[in-house]
Design a protein around this motif. Sequence first.
Motif, short mmCIF file in Angstrom:
data_model
loop_
_atom_site.label_atom_id
_atom_site.label_comp_id
_atom_site.label_asym_id
_atom_site.label_seq_id
_atom_site.Cartn_x
_atom_site.Cartn_y
_atom_site.Cartn_z
N ASN A 43 -12.81 1.81 5.41
CA ASN A 43 -11.65 0.92 5.31
C ASN A 43 -10.66 1.42 4.27
OD1 ASN A 43 -12.58 -0.99 7.20
ND2 ASN A 43 -13.95 -1.85 5.67
N HIS A 44 -10.81 2.68 3.88
CA HIS A 44 -9.97 3.25 2.84
C HIS A 44 -9.43 4.60 3.29
CE1 HIS A 44 -12.65 0.53 0.68
NE2 HIS A 44 -11.72 0.45 -0.26
N ASP A 45 -8.36 5.02 2.65
CA ASP A 45 -7.87 6.39 2.79
C ASP A 45 -8.24 7.10 1.49
OD1 ASP A 45 -6.70 5.98 5.29
OD2 ASP A 45 -4.80 5.35 4.41
N ILE A 46 -8.68 8.34 1.59
CA ILE A 46 -9.09 9.10 0.43
C ILE A 46 -7.95 10.06 0.07
CG2 ILE A 46 -10.88 10.59 -0.56
CD1 ILE A 46 -11.93 7.90 0.58
N TYR A 47 -7.52 9.98 -1.18
CA TYR A 47 -6.47 10.86 -1.69
C TYR A 47 -7.05 11.72 -2.79
CZ TYR A 47 -2.71 8.77 0.93
OH TYR A 47 -1.89 8.39 1.95
N THR A 48 -6.52 12.93 -2.94
CA THR A 48 -7.01 13.86 -3.96
C THR A 48 -5.84 14.58 -4.61
OG1 THR A 48 -8.53 15.68 -4.41
CG2 THR A 48 -7.33 15.76 -2.33
N LYS B 271 -10.12 6.36 -3.68
CA LYS B 271 -10.05 5.58 -2.45
C LYS B 271 -8.94 4.55 -2.59
CE LYS B 271 -14.32 4.39 -2.95
NZ LYS B 271 -15.61 3.74 -2.81
N ILE B 272 -8.08 4.47 -1.60
CA ILE B 272 -7.02 3.47 -1.57
C ILE B 272 -7.26 2.61 -0.33
CG2 ILE B 272 -4.55 3.05 -1.39
CD1 ILE B 272 -4.11 5.67 -2.86
N PRO B 273 -7.39 1.29 -0.51
CA PRO B 273 -7.68 0.41 0.63
C PRO B 273 -6.60 0.50 1.70
CG PRO B 273 -7.70 -0.82 -1.44
CD PRO B 273 -7.24 0.55 -1.75
N GLN C 156 0.82 -1.20 0.00
CA GLN C 156 0.00 0.00 0.00
C GLN C 156 0.86 1.25 0.00
OE1 GLN C 156 -1.25 1.71 3.41
NE2 GLN C 156 -3.20 2.48 2.69
N ARG C 157 1.91 1.26 0.79
CA ARG C 157 2.75 2.46 0.86
C ARG C 157 3.44 2.76 -0.47
NH1 ARG C 157 5.73 -0.80 4.73
NH2 ARG C 157 7.47 -1.78 3.66
N LYS D 63 3.43 6.39 -5.36
CA LYS D 63 3.18 6.68 -6.77
C LYS D 63 2.18 7.83 -6.91
CE LYS D 63 4.09 2.09 -8.71
NZ LYS D 63 5.15 2.44 -9.64
N PHE D 64 1.14 7.81 -6.10
CA PHE D 64 0.16 8.89 -6.14
C PHE D 64 0.79 10.21 -5.70
CE2 PHE D 64 -3.09 5.67 -6.55
CZ PHE D 64 -4.13 6.32 -7.19
N GLU D 65 1.52 10.20 -4.60
CA GLU D 65 2.12 11.43 -4.07
C GLU D 65 3.14 12.02 -5.03
OE1 GLU D 65 3.40 10.13 -0.20
OE2 GLU D 65 1.49 10.72 0.71
N LYS D 66 3.83 11.17 -5.76
CA LYS D 66 4.83 11.64 -6.73
C LYS D 66 4.16 12.45 -7.85
CE LYS D 66 8.98 9.76 -8.79
NZ LYS D 66 9.70 8.54 -9.14
#
Length: 58
Positions: free
Chosen positions: A25-30, A37-39, A5-6, A11-14
């Motif tokens: 059960n997820h973290d939401i990224y924007t 949603k990332i599990p 997951q990390r 990859k998303f943060e980059k």
Amino acid sequence: MRLKQRDLIKKFEKQGWYFLRNGGNHDIYTNGKDKEKIPRHREVSEGLAKDLIRKWGL
């Protein structure tokens, strides 16, 4: 093959995505415009990881 997951989050943060909030059960990224949603599991299944990477061009 499963992706940690990390590593998927890196990859998303980059690409300019950042943590928005926790879901059930997820973290939401924007990226400021879209949300994803990332599990919240140690490993994400290969199919889901490939779909997210393809969907957002990571």
